[in-house]
Design a protein around this motif. Structure first.
Motif, PDB file in Angstrom:
ATOM      1  N   GLY A 258      11.874   8.539 -19.719  1.00 21.32           N
ATOM      2  CA  GLY A 258      12.771   7.961 -19.108  1.00 21.32           C
ATOM      3  C   GLY A 258      12.661   8.265 -17.522  1.00 21.32           C
ATOM      4  O   GLY A 258      12.357   9.254 -17.076  1.00 21.32           O
ATOM      5  N   GLY A 259      12.990   7.051 -16.800  1.00 24.46           N
ATOM      6  CA  GLY A 259      12.828   7.100 -15.336  1.00 24.46           C
ATOM      7  C   GLY A 259      11.480   7.071 -15.011  1.00 24.46           C
ATOM      8  O   GLY A 259      11.452   7.199 -13.633  1.00 24.46           O
ATOM      9  N   LEU A 260      10.508   6.921 -15.908  1.00 28.12           N
ATOM     10  CA  LEU A 260       8.958   6.891 -15.210  1.00 28.12           C
ATOM     11  C   LEU A 260       8.852   5.683 -14.517  1.00 28.12           C
ATOM     12  O   LEU A 260       9.024   4.655 -15.066  1.00 28.12           O
ATOM     13  CB  LEU A 260       8.148   7.001 -16.395  1.00 28.12           C
ATOM     14  N   ASP A 261       8.434   5.891 -13.199  1.00 31.56           N
ATOM     15  CA  ASP A 261       8.153   4.784 -12.459  1.00 31.56           C
ATOM     16  C   ASP A 261       7.571   3.700 -12.771  1.00 31.56           C
ATOM     17  O   ASP A 261       6.256   3.901 -13.312  1.00 31.56           O
ATOM     18  CB  ASP A 261       7.779   5.547 -10.866  1.00 31.56           C
ATOM     19  N   GLY A 262       7.969   2.689 -12.710  1.00 30.42           N
ATOM     20  CA  GLY A 262       7.421   1.383 -13.208  1.00 30.42           C
ATOM     21  C   GLY A 262       7.216   1.087 -14.352  1.00 30.42           C
ATOM     22  O   GLY A 262       6.792  -0.018 -14.817  1.00 30.42           O
ATOM     23  N   TRP A 263       7.574   2.005 -15.491  1.00 31.88           N
ATOM     24  CA  TRP A 263       7.345   1.789 -16.911  1.00 31.88           C
ATOM     25  C   TRP A 263       8.927   1.137 -17.455  1.00 31.88           C
ATOM     26  O   TRP A 263       9.950   1.798 -17.139  1.00 31.88           O
ATOM     27  CB  TRP A 263       7.016   2.952 -17.532  1.00 31.88           C
ATOM     28  N   CYS A 318      -4.306  -7.103 -29.964  1.00 30.97           N
ATOM     29  CA  CYS A 318      -3.717  -7.320 -28.655  1.00 30.97           C
ATOM     30  C   CYS A 318      -4.614  -6.529 -27.487  1.00 30.97           C
ATOM     31  O   CYS A 318      -3.992  -6.532 -26.412  1.00 30.97           O
ATOM     32  CB  CYS A 318      -2.283  -6.963 -28.698  1.00 30.97           C
ATOM     33  N   GLY A 319      -5.477  -5.556 -28.024  1.00 29.14           N
ATOM     34  CA  GLY A 319      -6.000  -4.808 -26.797  1.00 29.14           C
ATOM     35  C   GLY A 319      -5.192  -3.684 -26.161  1.00 29.14           C
ATOM     36  O   GLY A 319      -5.493  -3.583 -25.017  1.00 29.14           O
ATOM     37  N   VAL A 320      -4.238  -3.344 -26.921  1.00 28.94           N
ATOM     38  CA  VAL A 320      -3.286  -2.149 -26.372  1.00 28.94           C
ATOM     39  C   VAL A 320      -3.741  -0.778 -26.915  1.00 28.94           C
ATOM     40  O   VAL A 320      -3.862  -0.264 -28.058  1.00 28.94           O
ATOM     41  CB  VAL A 320      -1.699  -2.468 -26.949  1.00 28.94           C
ATOM     42  N   PRO A 321      -3.920   0.066 -25.761  1.00 25.72           N
ATOM     43  CA  PRO A 321      -4.162   1.647 -26.163  1.00 25.72           C
ATOM     44  C   PRO A 321      -3.207   2.274 -26.924  1.00 25.72           C
ATOM     45  O   PRO A 321      -1.839   1.817 -26.630  1.00 25.72           O
ATOM     46  CB  PRO A 321      -4.408   2.017 -24.457  1.00 25.72           C
ATOM     47  N   MET A 322      -3.221   3.015 -27.550  1.00 26.03           N
ATOM     48  CA  MET A 322      -2.397   3.552 -28.705  1.00 26.03           C
ATOM     49  C   MET A 322      -2.301   5.090 -28.523  1.00 26.03           C
ATOM     50  O   MET A 322      -3.471   6.027 -28.644  1.00 26.03           O
ATOM     51  CB  MET A 322      -2.652   3.059 -29.868  1.00 26.03           C
ATOM     52  N   VAL A 323      -1.136   5.616 -28.696  1.00 32.66           N
ATOM     53  CA  VAL A 323      -1.096   6.825 -29.038  1.00 32.66           C
ATOM     54  C   VAL A 323      -0.520   7.154 -30.518  1.00 32.66           C
ATOM     55  O   VAL A 323       0.647   6.774 -30.972  1.00 32.66           O
ATOM     56  CB  VAL A 323       0.080   7.711 -28.195  1.00 32.66           C
ATOM     57  N   ALA A 324      -1.341   7.756 -31.317  1.00 31.90           N
ATOM     58  CA  ALA A 324      -1.029   7.790 -32.628  1.00 31.90           C
ATOM     59  C   ALA A 324      -0.575   8.938 -33.301  1.00 31.90           C
ATOM     60  O   ALA A 324      -1.146   9.992 -32.900  1.00 31.90           O
ATOM     61  CB  ALA A 324      -2.419   7.405 -33.539  1.00 31.90           C
ATOM     62  N   VAL A 325       0.690   8.883 -33.713  1.00 33.56           N
ATOM     63  CA  VAL A 325       1.563  10.117 -34.248  1.00 33.56           C
ATOM     64  C   VAL A 325       1.642   9.539 -35.779  1.00 33.56           C
ATOM     65  O   VAL A 325       2.837   9.245 -36.085  1.00 33.56           O
ATOM     66  CB  VAL A 325       2.851  10.422 -33.354  1.00 33.56           C
ATOM     67  N   PRO A 326       0.851   9.910 -36.695  1.00 32.80           N
ATOM     68  CA  PRO A 326       0.992   9.677 -37.962  1.00 32.80           C
ATOM     69  C   PRO A 326       2.195  10.238 -38.818  1.00 32.80           C
ATOM     70  O   PRO A 326       2.213  11.628 -38.522  1.00 32.80           O
ATOM     71  CB  PRO A 326      -0.450  10.213 -38.581  1.00 32.80           C
ATOM     72  N   GLN A 327       2.588   9.720 -39.879  1.00 32.84           N
ATOM     73  CA  GLN A 327       3.630  10.389 -40.466  1.00 32.84           C
ATOM     74  C   GLN A 327       3.264  10.559 -41.988  1.00 32.84           C
ATOM     75  O   GLN A 327       3.753  11.444 -42.713  1.00 32.84           O
ATOM     76  CB  GLN A 327       4.786   9.424 -40.543  1.00 32.84           C
ATOM     77  N   ALA A 328       2.376   9.784 -42.759  1.00 33.58           N
ATOM     78  CA  ALA A 328       2.217   9.854 -44.013  1.00 33.58           C
ATOM     79  C   ALA A 328       0.972   8.885 -44.500  1.00 33.58           C
ATOM     80  O   ALA A 328       0.355   8.268 -43.748  1.00 33.58           O
ATOM     81  CB  ALA A 328       3.477   9.292 -44.945  1.00 33.58           C
ATOM     82  N   ALA A 329       0.531   9.111 -45.638  1.00 34.12           N
ATOM     83  CA  ALA A 329      -0.335   8.324 -46.496  1.00 34.12           C
ATOM     84  C   ALA A 329      -1.745   8.194 -45.537  1.00 34.12           C
ATOM     85  O   ALA A 329      -2.274   9.280 -45.076  1.00 34.12           O
ATOM     86  CB  ALA A 329       0.193   6.931 -46.808  1.00 34.12           C
ATOM     87  N   ASP A 330      -2.227   7.001 -45.471  1.00 41.48           N
ATOM     88  CA  ASP A 330      -3.589   6.828 -44.796  1.00 41.48           C
ATOM     89  C   ASP A 330      -3.329   6.694 -43.154  1.00 41.48           C
ATOM     90  O   ASP A 330      -4.266   6.465 -42.435  1.00 41.48           O
ATOM     91  CB  ASP A 330      -4.238   5.443 -45.037  1.00 41.48           C
ATOM     92  N   GLN A 331      -2.135   6.979 -42.637  1.00 43.37           N
ATOM     93  CA  GLN A 331      -1.952   7.045 -41.278  1.00 43.37           C
ATOM     94  C   GLN A 331      -2.885   8.077 -40.440  1.00 43.37           C
ATOM     95  O   GLN A 331      -2.974   7.999 -39.273  1.00 43.37           O
ATOM     96  CB  GLN A 331      -0.366   7.276 -40.993  1.00 43.37           C
ATOM     97  N   PHE A 332      -2.852   9.216 -41.278  1.00 44.41           N
ATOM     98  CA  PHE A 332      -3.743  10.274 -40.416  1.00 44.41           C
ATOM     99  C   PHE A 332      -5.168  10.001 -40.467  1.00 44.41           C
ATOM    100  O   PHE A 332      -5.689  10.153 -39.127  1.00 44.41           O
ATOM    101  CB  PHE A 332      -3.620  11.646 -41.418  1.00 44.41           C
ATOM    102  N   GLU A 359       1.531  12.379 -20.833  1.00 42.63           N
ATOM    103  CA  GLU A 359       0.110  12.746 -20.718  1.00 42.63           C
ATOM    104  C   GLU A 359      -0.895  11.916 -21.364  1.00 42.63           C
ATOM    105  O   GLU A 359      -1.869  11.170 -20.617  1.00 42.63           O
ATOM    106  CB  GLU A 359      -0.483  14.203 -20.813  1.00 42.63           C
ATOM    107  N   ALA A 360      -0.788  11.669 -22.430  1.00 41.83           N
ATOM    108  CA  ALA A 360      -1.554  10.786 -23.319  1.00 41.83           C
ATOM    109  C   ALA A 360      -1.312   9.410 -22.856  1.00 41.83           C
ATOM    110  O   ALA A 360      -2.323   8.613 -22.784  1.00 41.83           O
ATOM    111  CB  ALA A 360      -1.131  10.881 -24.822  1.00 41.83           C
ATOM    112  N   VAL A 361      -0.246   8.806 -22.752  1.00 42.64           N
ATOM    113  CA  VAL A 361      -0.023   7.533 -22.232  1.00 42.64           C
ATOM    114  C   VAL A 361      -0.816   7.253 -21.031  1.00 42.64           C
ATOM    115  O   VAL A 361      -1.406   6.229 -20.777  1.00 42.64           O
ATOM    116  CB  VAL A 361       1.653   7.244 -22.349  1.00 42.64           C
ATOM    117  N   LEU A 362      -0.394   8.150 -19.920  1.00 42.69           N
ATOM    118  CA  LEU A 362      -0.917   7.688 -18.741  1.00 42.69           C
ATOM    119  C   LEU A 362      -2.223   7.837 -18.818  1.00 42.69           C
ATOM    120  O   LEU A 362      -2.824   7.220 -17.980  1.00 42.69           O
ATOM    121  CB  LEU A 362      -0.140   8.854 -17.700  1.00 42.69           C
ATOM    122  N   ALA A 363      -2.869   9.006 -19.646  1.00 38.18           N
ATOM    123  CA  ALA A 363      -4.212   8.973 -19.554  1.00 38.18           C
ATOM    124  C   ALA A 363      -5.060   7.819 -20.267  1.00 38.18           C
ATOM    125  O   ALA A 363      -6.063   7.361 -19.451  1.00 38.18           O
ATOM    126  CB  ALA A 363      -4.743  10.309 -19.958  1.00 38.18           C
TER     127      ALA A 363
END
Length: 401
Positions: A258-263, A318-332, A359-363
């Motif tokens: 929220g309010g992160l500059d430019g995002w 799409c070549g988009v970096p990801m932060v993966a927060v798995p919930q179930a099944a094969d996601q882990f 931190e993860a998104v910005l890194a």
């Protein structure tokens, strides 16, 4: 590859779940465009979706839980698999009746469509698995399946499950097939995932399994999305369609970005969370129950995802970096693979604090090595052939004796 000599009747089988239907829709559309008659055994909830891809729905009644009730699957291993066998036993007579006098030349099926290979055997036609997720490698049974199933097989409920499963196969002339191999070890499989997302890909039998990458199409029917003119960076946050009852996680994302500059942040909360639970929505956020995900990812700079196979490969394509927060099944496992590929950070839900998310998104978005690796994987996936190659491989099966 040479096309099939004449149009054929190809029958596709799946269940009423978007994650099982969407991956193969473009393949169905391509086969119909090539002049084949494609029928599609599907419950009524998604009949219009498959018809829109050019298939003729063969509607059957299903007893499986739907995307509207993810809690109905239970928590244990048998809780997760027994519904598929129960549904198959009651669905197969319906499907036999629907195809009586209209038997296909070839059967295509999803991993959840247990009746399909049984029907193909009865009809004496080839069956091809269209897998929307990882497939078995040489050694999979010993390394994964047996340790997972052995304790279950010792219980009265587990014994009864496998005896019932085997009796059903035997009843339909498949006494040569054991339950573990019906879906897990197909005669032929076209995997609708990139080879990069397959664990132990070097140990997958290429004579059985061919990876063609995602078959996405333009998804114009899902709508479009326009990037705000003042957005320097765009972040999409989505946990898919099923495991979305996570108001605490969404509040953490609001605090993180929220309010992160430019995002500019697009937050999909699904149908199980009320936006009123999130508190005040920052000016740089838009909140929706559903979004045209692929349209946004084509313009996004980062993606917070549950790491389902569909979303994972859309992010890769799409070549988009990801932060993966798995919930179930094969996601882990998917989350671990994405991290190993160098394009994502696996962040367990219990560790997904506002600080860790930010931190993860910005890194990720600030690391040129991530950008280079994302571009490399994007090129590799495009070369796998996608929809056109999948259709070529399916037509090749029509020419088999």
């Amino acid at each position: 590859m040479q096309r099939a000599r004449k149009p054929a009747h190809i029958a596709m089988f799946s269940i009423a779940a978007h994650g099982h239907v969407n991956p193969s829709l473009e393949v169905v559309r391509e086969l119909a465009a090539r002049g084949h008659r494609v029928t599609y055994a599907i419950p009524p909830q998604l009949a219009d979706v498959v018809a829109g891809a050019g298939a003729e729905p063969k509607v059957y009644r299903s007893t499986l839980p739907t995307d509207d009730d993810p809690d109905a699957w239970g928590e244990g291993l048998l809780d997760n698999v027994e519904p598929f066998l129960n549904d198959a036993i009651q669905a197969l007579p319906q499907q036999l009746a629907a195809y009586e006098g209209d038997e296909p030349d070839l059967v295509l099926h999803d991993i959840a469509a247990y009746p399909a290979p049984v029907l193909a055997h009865r009809w004496g036609v080839p069956a091809v698995l269209l897998s929307p997720c990882m497939v078995a490698w040489e050694g999979y049974e010993q390394e994964v399946a047996e340790p997972m199933w052995e304790p279950v097989r010792q219980t009265p409920r587990g014994i009864a499950y496998f005896e019932r499963y085997q009796a059903w196969l035997d009843e339909h002339g498949m006494d040569h097939t054991d339950p573990d191999r019906l879906i897990g070890r197909p005669r032929r499989c076209v995997a609708l995932i990139p080879r990069a997302m397959q664990p132990n890909a070097d140990r997958v039998d290429p004579s059985v399994y061919t990876f063609v990458g995602p078959c996405q199409g333009d998804r114009a029917h899902q709508g479009d999305w326009e990037r705000p003119a003042d957005a320097e960076r765009v972040l999409l946050v989505s946990l898919g369609s099923s495991f979305t009852k996570q108001p605490g996680f969404y509040r953490a994302c609001i605090e993180a970005f929220g309010g992160l500059d430019g995002w500019h942040v697009v937050l999909q909360i699904g149908k199980f969370t009320d936006a009123a639970e999130l508190g005040e929505i920052p000016a740089n956020f838009e909140v929706h129950t559903w979004v045209p995900q692929l349209a946004i990812l084509k313009q996004a700079d980062a993606f917070v995802t549950h790491a389902g196979m569909g979303g994972s490969q859309e992010g890769l394509a799409c070549g988009v970096p990801m932060v993966a927060v798995p919930q179930a099944a094969d996601q882990f496992a998917n989350a671990d693979l994405l991290q190993e590929l160098g394009v994502a950070r696996h962040l367990p839900m219990e560790e997904a604090t506002p600080e860790a998310l930010r931190e993860a998104v910005l890194a990720l978005t600030g690391d040129p090595r991530v950008a280079e690796r994302s571009a490399e994987l994007r090129r590799e996936m495009a070369a796998e052939g996608g929809t056109s190659r999948a259709a070529d491989l399916i037509e090749a099966e029509l020419r088999q004796p």
